[in-house]
Design an enzyme around this catalytic site. Structure first.
Site, PDB file in Angstrom:
ATOM      1  N   SER A 199      17.792 -11.387 -66.063  1.00  0.00           N
ATOM      2  CA  SER A 199      17.233 -11.497 -64.896  1.00  0.00           C
ATOM      3  C   SER A 199      16.747 -12.859 -64.571  1.00  0.00           C
ATOM      4  CB  SER A 199      15.980 -10.473 -64.875  1.00  0.00           C
ATOM      5  OG  SER A 199      15.656 -10.265 -63.521  1.00  0.00           O
ATOM      6  N   ASP A 212      22.292  -1.628 -61.471  1.00  0.00           N
ATOM      7  CA  ASP A 212      21.873  -2.608 -60.728  1.00  0.00           C
ATOM      8  C   ASP A 212      21.910  -2.326 -59.188  1.00  0.00           C
ATOM      9  OD1 ASP A 212      20.132  -4.819 -62.152  1.00  0.00           O
ATOM     10  OD2 ASP A 212      22.016  -4.953 -63.236  1.00  0.00           O
ATOM     11  N   HIS A 260      19.086  -2.112 -64.669  1.00  0.00           N
ATOM     12  CA  HIS A 260      18.643  -3.498 -64.965  1.00  0.00           C
ATOM     13  C   HIS A 260      17.830  -3.606 -66.082  1.00  0.00           C
ATOM     14  CE1 HIS A 260      17.563  -7.525 -63.303  1.00  0.00           C
ATOM     15  NE2 HIS A 260      16.529  -7.242 -63.622  1.00  0.00           N
TER      16      HIS A 260
END
Length: 302
Positions: free
Chosen positions: A158, A242, A276
């Site tokens: 990330s 995601d 994610h």
């Protein structure tokens, strides 16, 4: 490169927990991830990274409280490959202490893990954090050179992927830092590479990034041609679950590297049935795709 249209909800696009399908609410997604990295009783395997892997913790690479790193696998041969992990959390959450979970699966394959910490926003600005990661990398390359490591790999998740990408774009740093020749590859996991939209979301309340800094601090607008001569492999990964924006950013960054920079050692994969968070949570498992990618690369190239 087109930005998301005005009628799309930027706040939702940049809220990864809202796209997971594992739990009934986004709050439960986040709580699960916090419990996981916090090594609560439910996730005993995460604690084992410290309990079972010889280590040296809280090594200072800079003068501020966050500038520390951990080396796990200190009993492995000096020339062991090294995986350097940079955590995410939108530059304002998580920590080095909560990011040691990749170490044990890698240790079994005789790979050292170095976990980098850094100061968080708003106490630090994003340019300061980018510079701290560079300082940490300088320490890592020096350590790798001293040990005679056969190869150094970076992985970032990330916001951590953003920080690793900014490090890779710094040709002057790589050119003049002893030991950087040992850089072999990078894993950019569910990264954010273009910050222009992000500054219009609640993320920026802590980051406080001025609009005029968005492009200079976005890897999407950097040059990476210097990596070609080094034959650095870059794996760009995102989860099927995601947000569309996160997947779009990974695809566009891959296209920048593969097409604009004419680099052939680039790989893009959208991982099926992952979101994610579990895309890196799986790093704590003995059999996980990230470890397998790293081991495959080591066996092929080192």
């Amino acid at each position: 490169m087109a930005l998301i249209t005005d009628d799309m909800d930027l706040e939702k696009q940049y809220s990864p927990s809202k796209w997971s399908r594992r739990f009934s609410t986004s709050q439960k997604v986040l709580q699960h991830h916090v419990d996981f990295v916090s090594a609560g009783n439910k996730f005993v395997q995460v604690k084992q990274a410290i309990n079972n892997v010889p280590h040296k913790l809280e090594i200072e690479y800079g003068s501020t409280p966050g500038q520390k790193l951990d080396i796990l696998g200190t009993d492995l041969p000096d020339d062991s490959p090294i995986l350097v992990y940079v955590h995410g959390g939108y530059w304002q959450e998580l920590s080095r202490e909560l990011s040691r979970y990749p170490a044990q699966p890698l240790y079994r394959f005789r790979i050292k893990t170095i976990v980098i910490g850094y100061d968080l926003c708003p106490a630090a600005t994003l340019p300061e954090i980018v510079n701290q990661i560079q300082n940490a990398a300088k320490f890592v390359f020096s350590y790798a050179e001293k040990m005679g490591s056969r190869g150094v790999y970076f992985a970032g998740h990330s916001a951590g992927a953003h920080l690793v990408a900014k490090l890779l774009s710094n040709s002057d740093f790589l050119e003049h830092t002893p030991g950087s020749c040992r850089l072999q590859g990078a894993f950019l996991i569910s990264g954010v590479f273009d910050l222009r939209e992000l500054i219009h979301t609640s993320v920026n309340m802590a980051v406080q990034l001025p609009r005029e800094w968005a492009v200079p601090l976005s890897p999407q607008f950097d040059c990476f041609t210097h990596l070609q001569a080094r034959r650095v492999r870059v794996y760009i990964l995102a989860g099927q679950h995601d947000s569309p924006t996160f997947k779009k950013q990974s695809r566009e960054f891959y296209e920048l590297l593969y097409n604009t920079c004419l680099m052939q050692n680039m790989y893009l994969e959208i991982k099926d049935n992952m979101d994610h968070f579990d895309i890196v949570e799986c790093f704590a498992n003995d059999d996980n795709y990230l470890k397998n990618l790293l081991v495959h690369d080591i066996r092929k190239h080192l």
